[in-house]
Design a protein around this motif. Structure first.
Motif, mmCIF file in Angstrom:
data_model
loop_
_atom_site.group_PDB
_atom_site.id
_atom_site.type_symbol
_atom_site.label_atom_id
_atom_site.label_comp_id
_atom_site.label_asym_id
_atom_site.label_seq_id
_atom_site.Cartn_x
_atom_site.Cartn_y
_atom_site.Cartn_z
ATOM 1 N N PHE A 1 0.823 -1.215 0.000
ATOM 2 C CA PHE A 1 0.000 0.000 0.000
ATOM 3 C C PHE A 1 0.856 1.264 0.000
ATOM 4 C CE2 PHE A 1 -3.096 -3.107 1.729
ATOM 5 C CZ PHE A 1 -3.959 -3.048 0.658
ATOM 6 N N LEU A 2 2.010 1.198 0.652
ATOM 7 C CA LEU A 2 2.891 2.371 0.683
ATOM 8 C C LEU A 2 3.312 2.763 -0.732
ATOM 9 C CD1 LEU A 2 4.703 4.352 2.389
ATOM 10 C CD2 LEU A 2 6.518 2.695 2.025
ATOM 11 N N ILE B 1 2.005 1.704 -3.667
ATOM 12 C CA ILE B 1 0.908 2.082 -4.572
ATOM 13 C C ILE B 1 0.586 3.561 -4.328
ATOM 14 C CG2 ILE B 1 -1.452 1.677 -5.339
ATOM 15 C CD1 ILE B 1 -1.318 -1.137 -4.337
ATOM 16 N N GLY B 2 0.439 3.919 -3.058
ATOM 17 C CA GLY B 2 0.030 5.285 -2.725
ATOM 18 C C GLY B 2 1.083 6.324 -3.044
ATOM 19 N N SER B 3 2.305 6.082 -2.620
ATOM 20 C CA SER B 3 3.323 7.136 -2.746
ATOM 21 C C SER B 3 3.899 7.231 -4.158
ATOM 22 C CB SER B 3 4.438 6.913 -1.723
ATOM 23 O OG SER B 3 5.047 5.658 -1.919
ATOM 24 N N HIS C 1 2.563 6.228 -6.904
ATOM 25 C CA HIS C 1 1.512 6.647 -7.831
ATOM 26 C C HIS C 1 1.311 8.166 -7.775
ATOM 27 C CE1 HIS C 1 -2.811 5.809 -9.481
ATOM 28 N NE2 HIS C 1 -2.111 6.583 -10.254
ATOM 29 N N LEU C 2 1.300 8.716 -6.557
ATOM 30 C CA LEU C 2 1.107 10.166 -6.435
ATOM 31 C C LEU C 2 2.282 10.912 -7.069
ATOM 32 C CD1 LEU C 2 -0.879 12.266 -5.215
ATOM 33 C CD2 LEU C 2 0.656 12.399 -3.259
ATOM 34 N N ALA D 1 1.951 10.451 -10.903
ATOM 35 C CA ALA D 1 0.798 11.132 -11.511
ATOM 36 C C ALA D 1 1.006 12.645 -11.567
ATOM 37 C CB ALA D 1 -0.472 10.804 -10.727
ATOM 38 N N GLY E 1 -2.124 0.435 -8.909
ATOM 39 C CA GLY E 1 -2.802 1.697 -8.597
ATOM 40 C C GLY E 1 -3.405 2.354 -9.821
ATOM 41 N N THR E 2 -2.633 2.389 -10.912
ATOM 42 C CA THR E 2 -3.140 3.071 -12.110
ATOM 43 C C THR E 2 -4.314 2.306 -12.723
ATOM 44 O OG1 THR E 2 -1.370 2.018 -13.376
ATOM 45 C CG2 THR E 2 -1.031 4.291 -12.735
ATOM 46 N N ILE F 1 -6.522 0.323 -11.256
ATOM 47 C CA ILE F 1 -7.740 0.494 -10.442
ATOM 48 C C ILE F 1 -8.350 1.876 -10.713
ATOM 49 C CG2 ILE F 1 -8.631 0.720 -8.082
ATOM 50 C CD1 ILE F 1 -6.518 -1.370 -7.248
ATOM 51 N N ALA F 2 -7.485 2.898 -10.743
ATOM 52 C CA ALA F 2 -7.984 4.264 -10.950
ATOM 53 C C ALA F 2 -8.573 4.430 -12.342
ATOM 54 C CB ALA F 2 -6.860 5.270 -10.724
ATOM 55 N N ARG F 3 -7.912 3.888 -13.359
ATOM 56 C CA ARG F 3 -8.421 4.084 -14.724
ATOM 57 C C ARG F 3 -9.791 3.436 -14.898
ATOM 58 N NH1 ARG F 3 -3.488 5.681 -17.068
ATOM 59 N NH2 ARG F 3 -2.571 6.621 -15.220
ATOM 60 N N PHE G 1 -12.095 2.510 -12.352
ATOM 61 C CA PHE G 1 -13.178 2.993 -11.488
ATOM 62 C C PHE G 1 -13.305 4.519 -11.457
ATOM 63 C CE2 PHE G 1 -12.358 -1.281 -9.949
ATOM 64 C CZ PHE G 1 -13.637 -1.798 -9.978
ATOM 65 N N THR H 1 -0.392 3.269 5.795
ATOM 66 C CA THR H 1 -0.096 3.210 4.351
ATOM 67 C C THR H 1 -1.354 2.858 3.543
ATOM 68 O OG1 THR H 1 0.627 0.890 4.358
ATOM 69 C CG2 THR H 1 2.315 2.572 4.740
ATOM 70 N N TYR I 1 -2.703 4.917 0.488
ATOM 71 C CA TYR I 1 -3.111 4.394 -0.824
ATOM 72 C C TYR I 1 -4.356 5.123 -1.339
ATOM 73 C CZ TYR I 1 -6.017 1.862 -4.012
ATOM 74 O OH TYR I 1 -6.864 1.594 -5.047
ATOM 75 N N GLY J 1 -3.377 8.903 -1.912
ATOM 76 C CA GLY J 1 -2.324 9.189 -2.879
ATOM 77 C C GLY J 1 -2.527 8.528 -4.223
ATOM 78 N N SER J 2 -3.291 7.457 -4.250
ATOM 79 C CA SER J 2 -3.460 6.733 -5.506
ATOM 80 C C SER J 2 -4.872 6.923 -6.056
ATOM 81 C CB SER J 2 -3.152 5.247 -5.286
ATOM 82 O OG SER J 2 -3.354 4.508 -6.457
ATOM 83 N N VAL K 1 5.475 13.540 -0.642
ATOM 84 C CA VAL K 1 5.344 12.082 -0.673
ATOM 85 C C VAL K 1 6.709 11.383 -0.740
ATOM 86 C CG1 VAL K 1 5.136 11.470 -3.138
ATOM 87 C CG2 VAL K 1 3.653 10.386 -1.463
#
Lengths: 250, 257
Positions: free
Chosen positions: A34-35, A37-39, A41-42, A45, A102-103, A105-107, A109, B119, B123, B126-127, B229
């Motif tokens: 999760f770290l 994917i979140g960091s 990806h941000l 992006a 991450g990308t 899932i976002a694309r 949904f 985290t 997600y 940040g995602s 980040v």
């Protein structure tokens, strides 16, 4: 769980100690998933995201140049920790796989199901082949210099060819409104956005256009040069953040 | 060979699930479940009401469906912060110098769970909802800083991961001797750096007011978020601190079957 320790003779844990170490490993694995994917990806992006979001942003000059330059950052930093301390040759692949999750899932949904962009218009690019090679070069060479030069270059050079099978079909020419344009451009004109490329920037501007069909390889080689430098820089950024210091006060 | 009472006790403890070092496993899984329900609930709410009521901030329906949600979030965030941080502080261990090694091992695993939940919130912020911001602002005109996605992304998701990062920091500071005796630099970086992303919202909104209302993610106006980040890499240092201490503790632990 394992770490390089100069004073400790390595002996694998057994029984309950092994189970505790394994439980810790799994917890760290979930944390890392999760770290990154979140960091990552941000980070990705908000620096080169527009090229990744839209099929009509995927040009021959900027997209193959800027995406690997930003894409190699987190992989280098994570490799610096995972390879140096744990001999795990998967830092780059971990980061890029997390980014892909991450990308995608976002694309699906956020773009397709919420705002009805066709999924073909918002397909994410892939850096998985590049990341696999970067990890392999580090594992085989065990050298920052060799990985920066050869791994970093390969990371950039592989980007365009590994994405061509996904996006090549959108670059075939069509005729519409008495103009010749690509299928990707058609997507853009059909789905008007505030981030329209023709409005925010002029695609393929510059003298590089003079070189015609070799614009993409030239961009890729330029990206390779910068990637060797970015790799080294981010390796040290990763090492700096992975400090084990305790402070008396902040 | 006869089975003694002691052996039976050990065997019984072995079959117990979760084992002593994963005492907080169910709380950990529950936290994931609750957060998933909240974030997916937000997404379903957006799907149901954003297009019909969230495109024009001057419409009365916008106040009902979106500004009320913003107010609710702000109250919830305030209460949750007070309760979570207050509980961690007031239930702190005041006898850390007498901490048993097994208990310390368990707490290291629980700290990893706290960071993991942090985290997970990173997600969503940040995602998923970050990219969704781009998607929504392609089709919606920005006539307010409180757009249908900003209300969730900036005023719930960002505070939520900051609170959970703060929980992890407080847990370590109040329950683990090494973190109580000194302030862990990587843990502090990993919590404070991403906190600065929330502060960058101010610059983002200011810039979108003055420079452009379109959504262009690669624009320098967004780079404050990016720098924030980067501090997530502090987790590498937390991992090294944790592994080093766990090896010491495990090496000192008596071998059990």
């Amino acid at each position: 769980m394992s770490a390089n320790s100069s004073t400790r003779t390595f002996r694998p844990y057994t029984g309950e100690k092994a189970r505790i170490a394994r439980a810790y490993d799994y917890l760290v694995l979930v944390l890392a998933l999760f770290l990154f994917i979140g960091s990552f990806h941000l980070h990705f992006a908000l620096t080169v995201g527009d090229w990744d979001f839209w099929v009509d942003w995927k040009d021959r000059q900027w997209w193959p140049a800027v995406t690997p330059i930003i894409g190699i950052t987190f992989p280098a930093a994570v490799q610096a920790v995972l390879w140096t301390n744990f001999r795990l040759p998967l830092g780059a692949t971990l980061c890029v796989a997390c980014l892909s999750i991450g990308t995608w899932i976002a694309r699906i949904f956020a773009y397709h199901y919420w705002n009805y962009f066709p999924i073909n218009m918002v397909l994410p690019s892939t850096m998985l082949p590049s990341a696999l090679v970067l990890d392999a070069v580090l594992m085989l060479s065990n050298s920052l210099t060799v990985t920066a030069i050869f791994g970093g270059s390969a990371f950039a050079l592989l980007f365009y060819p590994s994405n061509w099978p996904i996006f090549g079909m959108f670059h075939v020419p069509v005729e519409a409104g008495n103009s010749q344009l690509t299928v990707a451009d058609m997507f853009g004109f059909q789905y008007i956005r505030t981030g329209m490329p023709e409005y925010l920037r002029i695609i393929e501007r510059g003298t590089l256009r003079t070189y015609g069909q070799v614009a993409a390889p030239l961009s890729a080689f330029f990206s390779a040069l910068i990637c060797t430098l970015m790799y080294t820089l981010w390796w040290y950024i990763g090492k700096w953040f992975a400090t084990t210091r305790y402070l008396k006060r902040i | 060979m006869a089975t003694t009472t002691e052996q039976v006790k050990v065997m019984t403890n072995q079959n117990k699930f979760p084992p002593w070092y994963l005492k907080d496993l169910y709380r950990y899984l529950s936290a994931f479940a609750v957060l998933t329900v909240i974030y997916m609930g937000f997404r379903i709410y957006q799907g149901a009401f954003a297009v019909s009521t969230g495109l024009d901030s001057t419409e009365p329906a916008f106040d009902v469906y979106w500004m009320r949600l913003l107010n609710f979030e702000l109250v919830f965030i305030t209460l949750f912060t007070s309760i979570a941080w207050g509980w961690l502080w007031f239930t702190r261990d005041k006898n850390l110098d007498k901490l048993e090694p097994k208990e310390e091992i368990r707490r290291y695993l629980t700290l990893t769970m706290w960071i993991s939940v942090y985290t997970f919130a990173v997600y969503w912020a940040g995602s998923y909802f970050a990219e969704q911001d781009n998607s929504w602002h392609q089709v919606a005109i920005r006539d307010t800083p409180f757009t249908a996605n900003h209300i969730i992304e900036f005023y719930f998701n960002f505070p939520m991961y900051i609170i959970l990062g703060g929980c992890a920091w407080l847990y370590a500071r109040t329950r683990l001797p090494l973190y109580a005796n000194g302030i862990s630099l990587p843990l502090t970086l990993a919590v404070v750096g991403p906190f600065m992303i929330l502060v960058s919202v101010g610059f983002n909104e200011w810039g979108h007011t003055f420079w452009f209302r379109e959504e262009f993610f690669a624009a320098p106006i967004h780079w404050g978020f990016v720098i924030g980040v980067w501090f997530a890499h502090g987790v590498g240092g937390i991992l090294l601190q944790g592994v080093t201490r766990l090896i010491e503790l495990l090496d000192g632990l008596e071998e059990a079957a």
